[in-house]
Design a protein around this motif. Structure first.
Motif, PDB file in Angstrom:
ATOM      1  N   THR A  19      -0.804   9.436   8.335  1.00 14.38           N
ATOM      2  CA  THR A  19      -1.587  10.905   7.886  1.00 14.38           C
ATOM      3  C   THR A  19      -2.680  10.567   7.326  1.00 14.38           C
ATOM      4  O   THR A  19      -2.956   9.274   6.621  1.00 14.38           O
ATOM      5  CB  THR A  19      -0.605  12.001   7.332  1.00 14.38           C
ATOM      6  N   LYS A  20      -3.807  11.578   7.262  1.00 11.71           N
ATOM      7  CA  LYS A  20      -5.068  11.294   6.477  1.00 11.71           C
ATOM      8  C   LYS A  20      -4.603  11.315   5.126  1.00 11.71           C
ATOM      9  O   LYS A  20      -5.194  10.874   4.342  1.00 11.71           O
ATOM     10  CB  LYS A  20      -6.125  12.500   6.828  1.00 11.71           C
ATOM     11  N   ASP A  21      -3.806  12.170   4.715  1.00 17.71           N
ATOM     12  CA  ASP A  21      -3.339  12.480   3.202  1.00 17.71           C
ATOM     13  C   ASP A  21      -2.848  11.061   2.603  1.00 17.71           C
ATOM     14  O   ASP A  21      -3.069  10.697   1.745  1.00 17.71           O
ATOM     15  CB  ASP A  21      -2.371  13.320   3.039  1.00 17.71           C
ATOM     16  N   ALA A  22      -2.147  10.335   3.460  1.00 23.68           N
ATOM     17  CA  ALA A  22      -1.270   9.107   2.989  1.00 23.68           C
ATOM     18  C   ALA A  22      -2.579   8.037   2.896  1.00 23.68           C
ATOM     19  O   ALA A  22      -2.345   7.337   2.052  1.00 23.68           O
ATOM     20  CB  ALA A  22      -0.224   8.612   4.115  1.00 23.68           C
ATOM     21  N   ALA A  23      -3.521   8.165   3.755  1.00 23.89           N
ATOM     22  CA  ALA A  23      -4.571   7.208   3.685  1.00 23.89           C
ATOM     23  C   ALA A  23      -5.378   7.386   2.220  1.00 23.89           C
ATOM     24  O   ALA A  23      -5.829   6.514   1.697  1.00 23.89           O
ATOM     25  CB  ALA A  23      -5.587   6.987   4.923  1.00 23.89           C
ATOM     26  N   ALA A  24      -5.696   8.738   2.230  1.00 27.86           N
ATOM     27  CA  ALA A  24      -6.378   8.891   0.991  1.00 27.86           C
ATOM     28  C   ALA A  24      -5.623   8.631  -0.139  1.00 27.86           C
ATOM     29  O   ALA A  24      -6.147   7.958  -1.468  1.00 27.86           O
ATOM     30  CB  ALA A  24      -6.702  10.588   0.870  1.00 27.86           C
ATOM     31  N   ARG A  25      -4.383   8.763  -0.341  1.00 29.75           N
ATOM     32  CA  ARG A  25      -3.480   8.389  -1.778  1.00 29.75           C
ATOM     33  C   ARG A  25      -3.703   7.110  -1.667  1.00 29.75           C
ATOM     34  O   ARG A  25      -3.620   6.448  -2.830  1.00 29.75           O
ATOM     35  CB  ARG A  25      -1.962   9.041  -1.489  1.00 29.75           C
ATOM     36  N   ALA A  26      -3.511   6.261  -0.665  1.00 29.95           N
ATOM     37  CA  ALA A  26      -3.414   4.700  -0.695  1.00 29.95           C
ATOM     38  C   ALA A  26      -4.723   4.267  -1.060  1.00 29.95           C
ATOM     39  O   ALA A  26      -5.078   3.366  -1.869  1.00 29.95           O
ATOM     40  CB  ALA A  26      -3.103   4.234   0.755  1.00 29.95           C
ATOM     41  N   ALA A  27      -5.993   4.779  -0.636  1.00 33.78           N
ATOM     42  CA  ALA A  27      -7.227   4.450  -0.989  1.00 33.78           C
ATOM     43  C   ALA A  27      -7.541   4.664  -2.565  1.00 33.78           C
ATOM     44  O   ALA A  27      -8.060   3.767  -3.252  1.00 33.78           O
ATOM     45  CB  ALA A  27      -8.140   5.136   0.018  1.00 33.78           C
ATOM     46  N   SER A  31     -11.541   6.176   5.983  1.00 31.93           N
ATOM     47  CA  SER A  31     -12.275   6.802   6.951  1.00 31.93           C
ATOM     48  C   SER A  31     -10.985   7.395   7.801  1.00 31.93           C
ATOM     49  O   SER A  31     -10.536   6.736   8.563  1.00 31.93           O
ATOM     50  CB  SER A  31     -13.010   5.909   8.006  1.00 31.93           C
ATOM     51  N   ASP A  32     -10.760   8.729   7.715  1.00 29.38           N
ATOM     52  CA  ASP A  32      -9.527   9.353   8.245  1.00 29.38           C
ATOM     53  C   ASP A  32      -8.216   8.677   7.916  1.00 29.38           C
ATOM     54  O   ASP A  32      -7.616   8.411   6.841  1.00 29.38           O
ATOM     55  CB  ASP A  32      -9.643   9.599   9.662  1.00 29.38           C
ATOM     56  N   TRP A  33      -7.777   8.040   8.923  1.00 29.40           N
ATOM     57  CA  TRP A  33      -6.378   7.449   9.052  1.00 29.40           C
ATOM     58  C   TRP A  33      -6.408   5.829   8.567  1.00 29.40           C
ATOM     59  O   TRP A  33      -5.373   5.326   8.393  1.00 29.40           O
ATOM     60  CB  TRP A  33      -5.605   7.591  10.216  1.00 29.40           C
ATOM     61  N   LEU A  34      -7.643   5.582   8.543  1.00 29.73           N
ATOM     62  CA  LEU A  34      -7.840   4.089   8.264  1.00 29.73           C
ATOM     63  C   LEU A  34      -8.307   3.831   6.602  1.00 29.73           C
ATOM     64  O   LEU A  34      -9.171   4.668   6.062  1.00 29.73           O
ATOM     65  CB  LEU A  34      -8.940   3.597   9.283  1.00 29.73           C
ATOM     66  N   VAL A  35      -7.669   2.848   6.100  1.00 29.98           N
ATOM     67  CA  VAL A  35      -8.267   2.188   4.818  1.00 29.98           C
ATOM     68  C   VAL A  35      -8.863   0.899   4.984  1.00 29.98           C
ATOM     69  O   VAL A  35      -7.963   0.004   5.413  1.00 29.98           O
ATOM     70  CB  VAL A  35      -7.095   2.426   3.782  1.00 29.98           C
ATOM     71  N   ALA A  95       0.773  -1.149   0.082  1.00 29.52           N
ATOM     72  CA  ALA A  95      -0.003   0.014   0.015  1.00 29.52           C
ATOM     73  C   ALA A  95       0.757   1.400  -0.158  1.00 29.52           C
ATOM     74  O   ALA A  95       0.932   1.963  -0.784  1.00 29.52           O
ATOM     75  CB  ALA A  95      -1.095   0.100   1.371  1.00 29.52           C
ATOM     76  N   ALA A  96       1.720   1.456   0.842  1.00 23.87           N
ATOM     77  CA  ALA A  96       2.624   2.579   1.154  1.00 23.87           C
ATOM     78  C   ALA A  96       3.334   2.571   2.097  1.00 23.87           C
ATOM     79  O   ALA A  96       3.190   1.634   3.162  1.00 23.87           O
ATOM     80  CB  ALA A  96       1.731   3.591   1.397  1.00 23.87           C
ATOM     81  N   SER A  97       4.590   3.202   2.218  1.00 21.89           N
ATOM     82  CA  SER A  97       5.563   3.225   3.399  1.00 21.89           C
ATOM     83  C   SER A  97       4.866   3.811   4.424  1.00 21.89           C
ATOM     84  O   SER A  97       5.570   3.736   5.673  1.00 21.89           O
ATOM     85  CB  SER A  97       6.696   3.741   2.918  1.00 21.89           C
ATOM     86  N   SER A  98       4.035   4.695   4.373  1.00 24.85           N
ATOM     87  CA  SER A  98       3.454   5.432   5.679  1.00 24.85           C
ATOM     88  C   SER A  98       2.242   4.520   6.395  1.00 24.85           C
ATOM     89  O   SER A  98       1.628   5.025   7.259  1.00 24.85           O
ATOM     90  CB  SER A  98       2.771   6.735   5.375  1.00 24.85           C
TER      91      SER A  98
END
Length: 175
Positions: A124-132, A142-146, A104-107
């Protein structure tokens, strides 16, 4: 000539200016208590102002802090013997951090999963959005969760319950 009962104006002996309308009054020399009282009042005022700033800052932190930042994927795994709580699709979930977060991502900080659902947490929320976004339509943020739903065989009703559980969760205590 002046009237006989008039007294000529004389400057006050302590006055640098010979103005009889504003005679200078001698000021008593400050004693040791006046300096201590001034310093004590200043110290009390500074301590009170500092305490007020700390109190207001703490109150603002409590009000503005998002308690969801402390949620972890394993908070949503149903506990053995519990009659409620958790997401049913995560029943029997195991830690899949290495597999899910590596892809998914390193973050990505942690992940749990089953054959139907993988739940990941990001820094971060931004990292979660990119991963989603990168995971496509099977992902829900949902915020920090995917949440990534695995396969097309997860019924829409269970997906809805899972997303509502994520969106409705609030962290009131940290273990």
């Amino acid at each position: 000539m002046s009237p006989p009962d008039a007294v000529p104006a004389r400057p006050h002996p302590a006055s640098p200016h010979p103005d009889p309308a504003h005679p200078a009054q001698p000021h008593p020399a400050p004693g040791p208590w006046s300096v201590q009282i001034g310093r004590a009042a200043a110290a009390t005022w500074i301590a009170g102002a500092t305490a007020l700033v700390v109190l207001v800052s703490f109150g603002a932190w409590l009000v503005l802090r998002d308690s969801r930042v402390d949620l972890r994927p394993d908070d949503f795994v149903p506990r053995a013997g519990a009659t409620s709580g958790g997401i049913a699709l995560l029943e029997g979930a195991v830690d899949v951090t290495d597999e899910a977060c590596g892809a998914a991502a390193s973050s990505c900080t942690s992940a749990v999963g089953t054959d139907d659902l993988v739940l990941m947490r990001f820094e971060t929320k931004d990292a979660a959005a990119r991963a989603a976004r990168s995971l496509g339509p099977e992902a829900y943020r949902s915020d920090w969760l995917v949440a990534r739903f695995v396969g097309d065989d997860v019924p829409a009703e269970q997906r809805l319950w899972a997303t509502e559980a994520l969106d409705g969760a609030w962290q009131s205590e940290v273990d």
